[in-house]
Each structure stands twice: as structure tokens, then as C-alpha cells.
Design an enzyme around this catalytic site. Structure first.
Site, PDB file in Angstrom:
ATOM      1  N   SER A 156       0.845  -1.200   0.000  1.00  0.00           N
ATOM      2  CA  SER A 156       0.000   0.000   0.000  1.00  0.00           C
ATOM      3  C   SER A 156       0.875   1.243   0.000  1.00  0.00           C
ATOM      4  O   SER A 156       2.074   1.176   0.300  1.00  0.00           O
ATOM      5  CB  SER A 156      -0.873  -0.004   1.264  1.00  0.00           C
ATOM      6  N   TYR A 178      -2.799  -0.983  10.385  1.00  0.00           N
ATOM      7  CA  TYR A 178      -2.753  -1.445   8.994  1.00  0.00           C
ATOM      8  C   TYR A 178      -1.474  -0.917   8.339  1.00  0.00           C
ATOM      9  O   TYR A 178      -0.779  -1.648   7.621  1.00  0.00           O
ATOM     10  CB  TYR A 178      -3.985  -0.953   8.244  1.00  0.00           C
TER      11      TYR A 178
END
Length: 248
Positions: free
Chosen positions: A138, A151
Site C-alpha cells: 500500500s 494497517y
């Protein structure tokens, strides 16, 4: 790397980036198998794409061993693994956040699961004349987003692992290691993050993944992630502040 006539496993392939990537790769002449832990969703996706599927919870060590056995038996020419399965919790750190439990779930799926699956599949991948491991991380892998704190931690760990794995496997194998760093993508998982309003279509990520593999770009940026990374390298403090503007 020529991404044609390859046998490819996509985890988390029942929806989102995984489904879009599987669809794109099938159209390019590849044999794709998708995996996931939701049998109904997985079966529906596989039927729509005309491909095979294997139900597997990648956080379960025994399930992963069973998955690998099935792949070694029925898909002995498997040459590409795409670690796409992931989860994330939108929240802020602080008193009562229950960060440990959220982090535990995120690390189990986003970090420990791909590390385990990679290690178990290495013997099969090493048998192929050309192979690849693709980790979907990400844009938060290089700087955190305060509303996705743990996360971000897990994706940062996956980024570090990808770099170490790439260097290690380059010495004595034909396995290439790619990392995909998307910005916000419109999927079921990103509804709480504004994905419907501001996210890119999953098909954009799928095309970028395919092109990046074909061009041997080991770090593949999707959407705004490339510029965000350049900004971070130029001025980390300013880039992080801009990335989190209005969120803290």
C-alpha cells in the site's frame, strides 16, 4: 517478465483488486487460480471468470499446507504467486482503541499470511524456469495514515520483507519479487475510507500490476502512490503531514 501462458495464484481473488487482477490476467492468456476464505463469494467469482478456485483461509497454517499440496498436485507449473488478501481497520490510536487486537488481526492477514505462504510455496516456484512473487502492500507502506495506524504498520512490515526477500532470492533462484503499492482503490474493503467517492477502479490497479510485471518494475506504484513516494523521499516530514492533512 513475460506474463503470458503462466499459471498464477491470486489470494483474496473473490473481489476487489484480486478479482480485477485475475480477470485481467485471464484475458492476457494465463491460467489463474483464485483463493479466499468465503466459499460462496469465491465460487461466484470463479464461475464469472471461468477459472478454478481453492477455498483457503491464509491465516490458518493447516489450511495453507492443504492449499500448497493441492497446488503441487494439480498445478505443478505454478509460477506466479500474488499475495493480495488483506484487511484493515479504520480508527485512531488512543485510549480504548483496542489497537492490539486490531493489529493482531491485520498482521495475521497482511503480514504473517503472505510470509507463510511464500515460504511454503518456494519449493514449487523454484522448479519453474521463471517465477515471481507479487506482494500487494500500500501507499501506507512508506508513510503511515493516522486513521489506518496498525494497517500501516503491517504494510510497512510487508514492504521490508519484500525488499529482503528480493535480495535473498536474487542470489541463487529465478524468482523475482515485486511489490505493488496502490493508493486508494474503490473496493468493498475501502468503503469506510472513502473508496467509493475517491478511490480508483480496481481495473486500474490490475492493469498497472500486469504492466509492472511485464516491465520488471519491482516496485509498482498505482494512482497517486508514485508521487507520494517521491514527495516522501524529498521531505519526509512534509509528505507525512500532507498525507494526513485534516485527519489528526
Amino acid at each position: 517478465m513475460n506474463i503470458t501462458n503462466k499459471t498464477i495464484l491470486v489470494t483474496g481473488g473473490g473481489s476487489g483488486i484480486g478479482y480485477a487482477t485475475a480477470k485481467f490476467l485471464v484475458k492476457k492468456g494465463n491460467k489463474v487460480i483464485i483463493s479466499g476464505r468465503n466459499p460462496e463469494k469465491l465460487k461466484k467469482a470463479a464461475l464469472a471468470l471461468g477459472i478454478d478456485y481453492i477455498v483457503c483461509d491464509v491465516t490458518d497454517a493447516d489450511a495453507v499446507k492443504s492449499l500448497v499440496t493441492k497446488l503441487e498436485t494439480a498445478y505443478c507449473d505454478l509460477s506466479i504467486l500474488i499475495n493480495n488478501a488483506g484487511i484493515g481497520f479504520v480508527y485512531k490510536l488512543g485510549e480504548g482503541a483496542n489497537a492490539v487486537e486490531k493489529a493482531r488481526q491485520e498482521f495475521e492477514t497482511n503480514y504473517f499470511a503472505p510470509v507463510r505462504l511464500i515460504e511454503n510455496l518456494l519449493p514449487l516456484l523454484k522448479k519453474q524456469p521463471e517465477a515471481a512473487i507479487v506482494n500487494i502492500s500500500s501507499n501506507v507502506a512508506f508513510h503511515p495514515l493516522v486513521v489506518l495506524p496498525t494497517y500501516s504498520d503491517a504494510k510497512t512490515a510487508l514492504h521490508s520483507h519484500s525488499v529482503a526477500l528480493r535480495l535473498t532470492l536474487s542470489t541463487d533462484t529465478n524468482i523475482k519479487v515485486f511489490e505493488v503499492m496502490p493508493s486508494l482503490i474503490n473496493t468493498e474493503a475501502t468503503k469506510d475510507m472513502g473508496g467509493e467517492q475517491h478511490g480508483l477502479p480496481p481495473a486500474v490497479a490490475a492493469a498497472d500490476i500486469y504492466n509492472g510485471l511485464n516491465e520488471d518494475r519491482y516496485e509498482i506504484f498505482v494512482g497517486e502512490a508514485g508521487q507520494q513516494y517521491a514527495d516522501y523521499l524529498a521531505d519526509p516530514k512534509a509528505a507525512i503531514a500532507k498525507f494526513n492533512q485534516g485527519l489528526y
